[in-house]
Scaffold this active site. Sequence first.
Site, short mmCIF file in Angstrom:
data_model
loop_
_atom_site.label_atom_id
_atom_site.label_comp_id
_atom_site.label_asym_id
_atom_site.label_seq_id
_atom_site.Cartn_x
_atom_site.Cartn_y
_atom_site.Cartn_z
N ASP A 131 -0.30 -5.42 26.31
CA ASP A 131 0.51 -5.27 25.10
C ASP A 131 1.97 -5.19 25.49
O ASP A 131 2.33 -4.49 26.43
CB ASP A 131 0.16 -3.92 24.43
CG ASP A 131 -1.03 -4.06 23.51
OD1 ASP A 131 -1.52 -5.19 23.35
OD2 ASP A 131 -1.44 -3.04 22.94
N ARG A 162 -7.85 -0.29 18.40
CA ARG A 162 -7.72 -1.36 19.40
C ARG A 162 -7.43 -0.79 20.79
O ARG A 162 -7.59 -1.50 21.79
CB ARG A 162 -6.65 -2.36 19.02
CG ARG A 162 -5.24 -1.83 18.97
CD ARG A 162 -4.27 -2.92 18.55
NE ARG A 162 -4.24 -4.02 19.48
CZ ARG A 162 -3.58 -4.01 20.64
NH1 ARG A 162 -2.93 -2.91 21.01
NH2 ARG A 162 -3.58 -5.05 21.42
N PRO A 203 6.29 9.53 4.56
CA PRO A 203 7.59 9.20 5.16
C PRO A 203 8.21 10.38 5.89
O PRO A 203 9.11 10.21 6.70
CB PRO A 203 8.43 8.82 3.94
CG PRO A 203 7.48 8.49 2.87
CD PRO A 203 6.29 9.36 3.12
N GLU A 240 3.23 11.66 -6.79
CA GLU A 240 4.52 12.04 -6.20
C GLU A 240 4.31 12.78 -4.88
O GLU A 240 5.25 13.20 -4.24
CB GLU A 240 5.28 12.95 -7.18
CG GLU A 240 5.67 12.26 -8.47
CD GLU A 240 6.33 10.91 -8.21
OE1 GLU A 240 5.86 9.90 -8.77
OE2 GLU A 240 7.30 10.86 -7.43
C1 9WO Z 1 7.47 9.95 -1.43
C2 9WO Z 1 8.83 9.96 -1.14
C3 9WO Z 1 9.93 9.46 -1.82
C4 9WO Z 1 11.20 9.62 -1.24
C5 9WO Z 1 11.33 10.28 -0.02
C6 9WO Z 1 10.23 10.78 0.65
C7 9WO Z 1 8.98 10.63 0.07
N1 9WO Z 1 7.77 11.02 0.51
C8 9WO Z 1 6.87 10.61 -0.39
C9 9WO Z 1 5.43 10.87 -0.23
O1 9WO Z 1 4.98 11.47 0.76
N2 9WO Z 1 4.63 10.38 -1.20
C10 9WO Z 1 3.20 10.55 -1.22
C11 9WO Z 1 2.46 9.64 -0.28
C12 9WO Z 1 2.75 10.17 -2.58
C13 9WO Z 1 3.24 8.82 -2.91
C14 9WO Z 1 2.72 7.82 -1.90
N3 9WO Z 1 2.82 8.30 -0.58
C15 9WO Z 1 3.45 7.61 0.37
C16 9WO Z 1 3.18 7.69 1.74
N4 9WO Z 1 4.43 6.74 0.14
N5 9WO Z 1 4.84 6.22 1.34
C17 9WO Z 1 4.09 6.77 2.29
C18 9WO Z 1 4.25 6.47 3.69
C19 9WO Z 1 3.29 6.88 4.64
C20 9WO Z 1 3.51 6.59 5.97
N6 9WO Z 1 4.60 5.91 6.38
C21 9WO Z 1 5.52 5.52 5.47
C22 9WO Z 1 5.38 5.77 4.12
#
Ligand code: 9WO
Length: 240
Positions: free
Chosen positions: A178, A163, A97, A125
Amino acid sequence: MAMLRIDVLTIFPEFFTEVFEFGIIRRAKLAGIVEINIHDIREFATDKHKMTDDRPFGGGDGMVMKPEPIFAAIQNILGTTDQAEYPEGTRVVLLSPQGRPLSQPLAQQLADETTRLVLICGRYEGVDERVNERLVTDEVSIGDYVLSGGEPAAIVIADAVIRLLPAALGSETSAENDSFSDGLLDCPHYTRPADFMGMKVPEVLLSGDHAEIAKWRRDKALEKTRSVRPDLLKGENGDM
Ligand code: 9WO
């Protein structure tokens, strides 16, 4: 040799067993346009318990992904953990994120410029920061929400990029059409029957007048974009 080689690093390799076996991606694989390899991070863990995670320094809940197995995987895949020695056209992408938002221009840039795309999927985490510091060339987000892991995001970015590879889209469609290629949302689509439950297909689409049809489609795409995503219409200085 494939135009693009994708390597995915994950602790859940089975997550990807079927997902690239459909449609355009399957055809691109069979045509040798893209090669996709899935790597189980656990196989690169060196300790006897094959640990891929450990407790966070500084305390706190949850676990953090250890750097060693990911460094060992990158060494195995790219032959180095030194970015300066990465093969030409290599991007090592951490899905998170905190990343740069995925967009059609970014997907196009990756499709145009990348020959090796390594996708690191985090779990727990998060991933030890030394991975980000030393190995990662790009951090990419697919949206402002938190998933349970990077795997769904890896599928999204792989799909969006594959794609767009030349020849990946056959004659039946083309990336130029697209909606996002011209920055607009899509126009409505219709097929037979012409009257379904009293809902009729717009006359213009039955007219055979290709200029009028193209105008109708663009007007509808603009109308949809104005109503749902006016932000896509703003120019650099915020005007329409
Ligand atoms: C967890 C998190 C929680 C609150 C704010 C920011 C945060 N970042 C992460 C994070 O990078 N977590 C790691 C990767 C481990 C847990 C699962 N991960 C993850 C990647 N959760 N969500 C994503 C992600 C990847 C790409 N686009 C959106 C969300």
